[in-house]
Enzyme design. Sequence first.
Site, mmCIF file in Angstrom:
data_model
loop_
_atom_site.group_PDB
_atom_site.id
_atom_site.type_symbol
_atom_site.label_atom_id
_atom_site.label_comp_id
_atom_site.label_asym_id
_atom_site.label_seq_id
_atom_site.Cartn_x
_atom_site.Cartn_y
_atom_site.Cartn_z
ATOM 1 C CE LYS A 1 50.164 49.605 39.241
ATOM 2 N NZ LYS A 1 49.281 49.085 40.138
ATOM 3 C CG HIS B 1 41.333 44.787 35.550
ATOM 4 N ND1 HIS B 1 41.318 43.464 35.307
ATOM 5 C CD2 HIS B 1 42.594 45.261 36.204
ATOM 6 C CE1 HIS B 1 42.318 43.249 36.094
ATOM 7 N NE2 HIS B 1 43.177 43.823 36.532
ATOM 8 C CE LYS C 1 46.041 42.070 34.495
ATOM 9 N NZ LYS C 1 47.030 42.737 35.494
ATOM 10 N N GLY D 1 53.283 28.135 40.888
ATOM 11 C CA GLY D 1 53.494 29.493 41.381
ATOM 12 C C GLY D 1 53.248 29.564 42.881
ATOM 13 C CB ALA D 2 52.413 27.016 45.254
ATOM 14 C CB SER D 3 56.976 29.756 46.688
ATOM 15 O OG SER D 3 57.386 29.909 45.369
ATOM 16 N N GLY D 4 54.553 32.117 45.317
ATOM 17 C CA GLY D 4 54.507 33.622 44.815
ATOM 18 C C GLY D 4 53.428 34.381 45.757
ATOM 19 C CG ASP D 5 52.790 39.181 45.721
ATOM 20 O OD1 ASP D 5 52.882 39.238 47.126
ATOM 21 O OD2 ASP D 5 52.031 39.984 44.974
ATOM 22 C CG LEU D 6 47.847 35.897 42.116
ATOM 23 C CD1 LEU D 6 47.502 37.368 42.319
ATOM 24 C CD2 LEU D 6 47.798 35.342 40.969
HETATM 25 C C1 BG6 Z 1 45.918 43.849 38.915
HETATM 26 C C2 BG6 Z 1 47.094 44.864 38.376
HETATM 27 O O1 BG6 Z 1 45.649 43.177 37.998
HETATM 28 O O2 BG6 Z 1 44.963 44.817 39.413
HETATM 29 C C3 BG6 Z 1 47.640 45.684 39.558
HETATM 30 O O3 BG6 Z 1 48.042 44.178 37.954
HETATM 31 C C4 BG6 Z 1 46.374 46.487 40.153
HETATM 32 O O4 BG6 Z 1 48.451 46.622 39.050
HETATM 33 C C5 BG6 Z 1 45.212 45.634 40.569
HETATM 34 O O5 BG6 Z 1 47.003 47.072 41.320
HETATM 35 C C6 BG6 Z 1 44.255 46.275 40.858
HETATM 36 O O6 BG6 Z 1 43.059 45.506 41.373
HETATM 37 P P1 BG6 Z 1 42.026 45.688 42.576
HETATM 38 O O7 BG6 Z 1 41.340 44.379 42.829
HETATM 39 O O8 BG6 Z 1 43.217 45.922 43.830
HETATM 40 O O9 BG6 Z 1 41.439 47.082 42.158
#
Ligand code: BG6
Length: 510
Positions: free
Chosen positions: A364, A264, A172, A32-37
């Site tokens: 959000k 989380h 995740k 997934g190296a070209s992706g956002d994360l």
């Molecule tokens: C991610 C969620 O795991 O955590 C996002 O998928 C969320 O939707 C993000 O915005 C929040 O993380 P942080 O570190 O910015 O508080």
Amino acid sequence: MNPPEVKGRVMAEAPEGCRIDIPGPFCLTIFGASGDLTRRRIIPAVYRLQRLGLLPEGFCVLGAARTGMDDRAFRELMREAVRAAAAEGFTDADWTGFAERLHYMQIDYDVTGTYRRLKRRLPALEKRHATGGNRIFYIATPPAVYETIIENLGRAGLSRSEVGYTHIVVEKPFGHDLESARRLNAGLGRYFEERQIYRMDHYLAKENVQNILIFRFANSIFEPLWNSRYIDHVQITVSETDGVGHRAGYYERAGVLRDMFQNHLLQLLALTAMEPPSVFEAERVRDERVKVFRSIRPLPLERLEEHLVIGQYGRGRINGLDVVGYREEPGVSPESLTPTFAALRLYIDNWRWHGVPFYLRSGKRLSAQKAEISIHFRPVPHLMFAEEMEERIEPNTLMLRVQPDEGIRLVIQTKNPGSRICLTPVLMDFSYRKALMMDAYERVLLDCMQGDQMLFVRADGVEESWALLTPILERLASVRPGVPNYEAGSTGPPEADALLQRDGRAWMPL
Ligand code: BG6
């Protein structure tokens, strides 16, 4: 009234023994190296670790994704990403040394032949960068291909290396419900041992989240109070001002309960409520976190609305700007019922927490960006000031601020100067120095390189949290909530306030 602040500070430099160990050599393969994360979090974290001098001499990164590009194009893409993520920490000199270690291969996740190519490519990189055969596979793709990648890695014989370790990091969301999480665990278990598996929850790696355990168990003064005798209730809030952004494809299927609560918020709850482990060691700490999940009382599905409020944001204003409602976001269905907010009351059925409600909320497009745990103590048993006081005495509150401005605050009562008995709440405020902080992704990558699983979620942990949420999600699937029901920039739907008001309590202000 806002209590005046008493600023705290770190009293000493980190002692010798607290220095971070530099891990052994490694080769990190990112799917997934070209992706956002990869662009926003993973590569900037590796870059910063190197700048901090925390990486070994021998290491390399192999990016793998569907997009066709060569090493040079990948390096260019990552250069821009790192520059954007680490604006002030970017120098051309550092980058050049780093970029030489970046490589790329195009991969079709479901074609077994590509994994054979990967298997042939790795030894050459390992030799060139002297990585000692230690391998980390990081799955940062869309979740739909997790199982395929794991299966293909296993079949290609890549789950073990002849020399060195093989670790696999799984981002995740880990599953969509209990059944899919179990399937994913079973798929991993076919080829990897649990000690090789690193399930990510980046909240566990946030500096002040780790500090919850130290605060609780390395100080003798709080733990005796940490129970139903002294604590009235606990609140856990993770609120965001951001909307869904460009992640609608994922979020529409997930919603806030899967996106934030299953991982989380429940992990924050576990650290707040768990028993002290016998030793501060990954397995013992993870045992205690799982025990908390097992002790959470299941919500009564037929009366779910008494315990759970969900919401979705409509249009509104954030930081002085007009923003669209969730249903108008790109990629979101105009009739979407996906919740972007939830507030939940839970009970933990054990001796320590008998009768103490835990209120969890996350959403959000709320009015503030913050993550905080607040412990609300019971009021003093006898109010000897009753005659003098017009107002009731606010009970003590302890706030563990995860972000921003990480720290710990305690609200205590003091006497106002003067002859009348007049009490003033004062804030004892301790703030971590930013300079000492390591970003959550830097922390987890380093731990994975060092083989420390404490900040990762074990198979039973992920299944227990899904076991708790799945019946709720199934139930919600059959109700049509009246959404949108909160304005962007607000504190969430009014029903969330009512959830606490019915119990004679109120949320901490956002
Ligand atoms: C991610 C969620 O795991 O955590 C996002 O998928 C969320 O939707 C993000 O915005 C929040 O993380 P942080 O570190 O910015 O508080």
